[in-house]
Design a protein around this motif. Structure first.
Motif, PDB file in Angstrom:
ATOM      1  N   GLY A   1       0.797  -1.226   0.000  1.00 10.63           N
ATOM      2  CA  GLY A   1       0.000   0.000   0.000  1.00 10.63           C
ATOM      3  C   GLY A   1       0.832   1.280   0.000  1.00 10.63           C
ATOM      4  O   GLY A   1       0.304   2.355   0.212  1.00 10.63           O
ATOM      5  N   GLY A   2       2.138   1.165  -0.237  1.00  9.10           N
ATOM      6  CA  GLY A   2       2.972   2.369  -0.284  1.00  9.10           C
ATOM      7  C   GLY A   2       3.159   3.029   1.064  1.00  9.10           C
ATOM      8  O   GLY A   2       3.485   4.206   1.170  1.00  9.10           O
ATOM      9  N   LYS A   3       2.962   2.263   2.162  1.00  6.97           N
ATOM     10  CA  LYS A   3       3.125   2.784   3.530  1.00  6.97           C
ATOM     11  C   LYS A   3       3.813   1.718   4.373  1.00  6.97           C
ATOM     12  O   LYS A   3       3.694   0.536   4.094  1.00  6.97           O
ATOM     13  N   GLY A   4       4.503   2.148   5.399  1.00 10.48           N
ATOM     14  CA  GLY A   4       5.119   1.183   6.313  1.00 10.48           C
ATOM     15  C   GLY A   4       6.557   0.889   5.945  1.00 10.48           C
ATOM     16  O   GLY A   4       7.079   1.376   4.932  1.00 10.48           O
ATOM     17  N   ILE A   5       7.206   0.095   6.749  1.00 12.81           N
ATOM     18  CA  ILE A   5       8.613  -0.232   6.507  1.00 12.81           C
ATOM     19  C   ILE A   5       8.703  -1.159   5.297  1.00 12.81           C
ATOM     20  O   ILE A   5       8.017  -2.171   5.228  1.00 12.81           O
ATOM     21  N   PRO A   6       9.535  -0.786   4.307  1.00 12.66           N
ATOM     22  CA  PRO A   6       9.588  -1.590   3.083  1.00 12.66           C
ATOM     23  C   PRO A   6      10.322  -2.922   3.279  1.00 12.66           C
ATOM     24  O   PRO A   6      11.028  -3.110   4.261  1.00 12.66           O
ATOM     25  N   PHE A   7      10.129  -3.815   2.333  1.00 12.47           N
ATOM     26  CA  PHE A   7      10.805  -5.107   2.320  1.00 12.47           C
ATOM     27  C   PHE A   7      11.776  -5.132   1.152  1.00 12.47           C
ATOM     28  O   PHE A   7      11.523  -4.540   0.121  1.00 12.47           O
ATOM     29  N   GLY A   8      12.880  -5.852   1.317  1.00 14.95           N
ATOM     30  CA  GLY A   8      13.818  -5.977   0.221  1.00 14.95           C
ATOM     31  C   GLY A   8      15.240  -6.065   0.725  1.00 14.95           C
ATOM     32  O   GLY A   8      15.493  -5.898   1.920  1.00 14.95           O
TER      33      GLY A   8
END
Lengths: 622, 622
Positions: A411-418
């Motif tokens: 949703g384009g919010k929060g801590i990203p993954f990767g």
């Protein structure tokens, strides 16, 4: 006649600040036996680094943890700093709220005069043993060795033993803290993890770490240059509280209102002072010591109406893009990251307090690609290990849309993954921490904004790297396919038609229909040589501008051919009519750099549809 | 000869605790202009409630906020407490770390002696104005009116004006705090929200709130009974820190080791003291003042080996299931909740510190069914408004699988979704807060465990209510369907066969094949009448045990027929051979209750397959 209140009054008494923190030890970071060890090392190392930097000494710090008993350790931290005079030793180490940095507006790690004394407090609480401090203030001076405890009822040091001793070191301080605690390794929240993070943002420090099992790790410095000495500043009128202002007015030695304003505030010249007093409708020569509440309010309001310069920013001591990159590269070596980008913002101001944000992103290599990114938070070169969820740094990261930069984020919010590590460093003369034990930075809108702007810059570089890589792979596949299949088709068709095989190189070019840009970065004896080659695979001549981003530091040398524009941030060539199948080469050198300081070009084009270009992004202005 | 250290030493100085908090105002809850108002009201109301309860006065508190200027308010908090003697007024209100409750182990709201003085500090910082305190200590005494500021450099009160005045009140204290801030309404994090939450957990208090727009809200008390006075306790050997123990030994007036242990610790009899000293291998008559570090350690180790009783728990003052329910019912009235369940655990202990957990769940009604549940956190009857993510209460809620109780929760972890409000109240003589300004409770394993156990109890009641409702609806639908369709089929079949319509009641019973339990709760003049009816729709006689849960309070009256077992938690009847189609009635009364204190039975059965029972759950022991 007796009242209940009189009975109650008998119980009222003063609480010493030491008693208070002894009872509330979790507030200062001593809430678990694991944290207690980390916090103690942190407080001692913070002090050592501050003392060395203040006096122009390259820090060389020893941290040793010895196991002395079940759940009991001896923590030793030794520095090569300026030392502490005998009379001050007990106060610095065994008295809370005593220090040299509280009353000045200047960037430093420690400020409150609480940390190291809190460690001594926790030491005696858990072991019943005193702390031993040895300090020497210079060649030719004796070393003093003090054995200390804190009298918590009075919040005053108690000296159990005191002797002069020989120490071969020219100068320095050594603290030996016995402590009940739990030692852990292999975690980010550990003494090791803390020192590793400290090494990243203090590239001028050498830290030697001896673990209880005898294991020795040396976090070597990557630069011999000390950070510039941050200057002390005066308060700025913006963000001035009425109460503080009245206190300053009462205490000033200035005789006139205007001279009070111009001498005790940042960015207020005599001229500006006059204009402030005029706006407030007051007499410029009135005595500031007699300023009434009403008139003080008028001046505070006038502050908002008169345009003032931002406060000076030489009170800040940023690390710099290159040194952050070097620090990250050295400590992340085992992960063999694919790409590191860093960014440094210009100083900014909130409530009259200057601050500055620097960021870095480490990408790829052995980093896990399906997990939450790791966040490294720093304030004034000190790692923030706890309360991640409550920190403006985390907030800034969460409120950015990372999907557009190639990371996963629901949703384009929060801590990203990767496969990434995100580093954020905030420097300020007064970091607004959420709690006493500096774990998290409070939500200040201006700070969040700067964090996002800086991370966007870093993320753009990462995105550019990723899309360049991605496009090149795809285009190369297409190239290979076409150059394999087309000749076969040509051959088969010729056989069927009984005609000779036609030349097809031109056809391939037409099908590819792109401008191909390659770059190579080499390191040769303190010199970075960057070569950019452009090949036109389109069937018409092409004209456009090519921009190459320059790093924050490093001296620009031998540009070939001569550039059409050189700015601090970039270098630009005008490519005039490169013919179909023509290949041209551009190059520049960077002097005074180390290997790895600059290892990939970020290239942009203007005046050509970027869809037709592989190896550069669309220029969007600097 | 001069050293750098000597130059540095000149800058070292003492920092007053007032200066420290003035600079770090966010630590005490004054980080935004909205929070500043809430925090100030909170500190004054906390003090008022503590003072009233300590002296056996039913609290009657006025909170008024007046708008006096742009962004400036006057906060007035007035109580009917015992008052404060003239000499103490300046110290209580204008000196940080000064108070009556720090040095005793006893449950209270305030403890540190910081809160209200911090509000005064913030008041003068933002407005430059003094605080006015009026206090009267009893009938026949004059009231004193003091106009105060804090001298922050010294952390001492400065009295600007002082007069005797007439006040019609028998006794009480009134504080008038001018303050720069922002007033908001209609939010949980507002003065209104804070007072509403306070009213829920302080059902004996009346709070009158006058808003800047003149709007008056009275949070009326729901009980005239003051909570029991919590007793002061001695420290318990479990969780004793070595350093604290040595300090106690040095300061004791006891002459022998054994008498020191038995007189200054909880749960240590002379007998136990002897056994501790014996286990430690020490001389029982040795002088505790001369206890060596080595021997102190031996005793600390012996503490762990000798089995000791838990500390006494009359130092705690829980609210009680019924009063929490009344508080919730009154304040949640507008939501018309469908069901409220509450639970109170027995006291428990962590590190020698007694604590107790109470919980409540409000379900259904107008609560939004697709949103995160609302969490109401309380510590010692004080609402915790901030840092929800960092609190052991939230942790306990997150680590419970709520799906089995009928709420939505992704993966059985995290804050659940559904039409519910979850309330958790932790009482203790020493709440381990994560920061100075009490926003969150630190992660203590034992506390988390108790929170989960209590919530499970509440949730089971909710689940039982929901499944009872659900099953009844389904079964009723089946009933309706069968009693409509079967006669039709019978009629049609009879027509076709040319035979008379057979009786089908028996057939319906056979198809339903269940035992149906209904209950009704009525309120009649201080008396709750609960009637339970059982109908056997199976084709054989049934025998089983029926358990009805009893509330925490209320006197059990008229049980009919006589019960086979009555315990504190439940009442049980043996149902012996209820025949097919037979209906029997059971009832009990509860005395001394109010309407709503008990409004639905929670019923369990044993000795029958619960699948065959509608209206009761499987008994799983108490």
């Amino acid at each position: 006649m007796h009242s209940i209140a009189e009975g109650l009054a008998k119980k009222q008494r003063k609480i010493s600040v030491a008693e208070f923190f002894e009872r509330n030890k979790q507030i200062l970071g001593f809430d678990t036996s694991t944290r207690a060890l980390i916090t103690s090392v942190k407080e001692a190392v913070d002090n050592a680094l501050d003392a060395c930097e203040e006096t122009g000494i390259l820090p060389d710090i020893l941290v040793e943890i010895r196991s002395t008993d079940d759940d009991e350790y001896l923590i030793i931290v030794e520095d090569n700093g300026p030392g502490i005079i005998r009379k001050q030793i007990p106060h610095v180490f065994a008295r809370l709220l005593y220090g040299s940095r509280f009353h000045s507006l200047k960037q430093s790690r420690g400020q409150q005069g609480i940390g190291i004394s809190a460690a001594v407090l926790y030491s005696q609480l858990t072991t019943g043993k005193p702390t031993v401090v040895t300090s020497k203030i210079g060649d030719g001076f004796p070393a003093h060795k003090c054995t200390l405890v804190i009298d918590t009822k009075k919040n005053r040091p108690e000296i159990l033993h005191d002797e002069m001793t020989h120490w071969e070191k020219p100068s320095g301080t050594r603290i030996e803290l016995p402590m009940g605690g739990t030692y852990v390794r292999n975690r980010r929240q550990s003494v090791y993890g803390y020192l590793r993070s400290t090494a990243i943002v203090n590239p001028h420090a050498r830290i030697t770490f001896v673990e209880p099992n005898g294991n020795v790790t040396i976090f070597e410095r990557v630069t011999d240059k000390l950070p510039p000495q941050p200057k002390e500043i005066k308060p700025h009128p913006y963000g001035m509280e009425l109460g503080t202002f009245i206190k300053m007015a009462k205490e000033t030695n200035a005789r006139k209102l205007t001279s009070f304003l111009s001498s005790e505030f940042s960015s207020v010249s005599i001229q500006k002072a006059k204009s402030i007093v005029e706006t407030a409708g007051l007499d410029p020569s009135s005595n500031p010591n007699k300023l009434s509440l009403e008139n003080a309010k008028k001046i505070i309001n006038a502050f908002k109406k008169v345009r003032l310069m931002s406060p000076p920013t030489d009170c800040l001591s940023p690390i710099g893009e290159i040194l952050i990159k070097r620090g990250l590269r050295k400590e992340m070596d085992a992960l063999s990251p694919e790409f590191i980008s860093t960014d440094k913002r210009n100083p900014s101001v909130h409530s009259g307090i200057p601050f500055l944000v620097e960021t870095g992103i480490v990408y790829g290599g052995n980093l896990p690609s399906e997990e939450r990114v790791e966040i490294l938070r720093f304030a004034n070169r000190v790692p923030l290990l706890y309360q991640e969820g409550d920190c403006v740094i985390t907030r800034g990261i969460k409120n950015m849309d990372w999907r557009r930069y190639g990371l996963q984020q629901r949703g384009g919010k929060g801590i990203p993954f990767g496969p990434a590590i995100i580093l954020v460093h905030v420097s300020s003369v007064n970091i607004p921490f959420t709690s006493e034990y500096k774990k998290a930075i409070a939500n200040v809108e201006e700070i969040e904004k700067e964090i996002k702007l800086s991370l966007q810059q870093c993320a753009r570089k990462m995105k550019s790297h990723l899309s360049k890589k991605d496009k090149k792979v795809k285009t190369k596949n297409k190239f290979t396919l076409i150059s394999k299949i087309l000749p076969e088709i040509a051959e088969k068709s010729s056989q069927v038609l009984g005609k000779p095989v036609p030349p097809i190189d031109d056809v391939i070019t037409k099908i590819m229909n792109i401008v191909w840009i390659d770059d190579e970065v080499k390191y040769q004896e303190g010199r970075i040589i960057s070569t950019i080659s452009i090949t036109n695979y389109k069937n018409k001549a092409q004209s456009f501008e090519l921009y190459a981003a320059l790093p924050d530091e490093g001296l620009l040398g031998g540009v070939n051919p001569e550039a059409d524009e050189v700015k601090r941030e970039y270098i630009m060539w005008k490519i005039n009519g490169i013919k179909p199948a023509e290949k041209i080469e551009l190059s520049f050198q960077l002097l005074g750099m180390e290997k790895g300081d600059f290892d990939e070009n970020t290239l942009y084009v203007r005046g050509i549809d970027p869809v037709n270009v592989i190896g550069a992004e669309k220029w969007e202005g600097s």
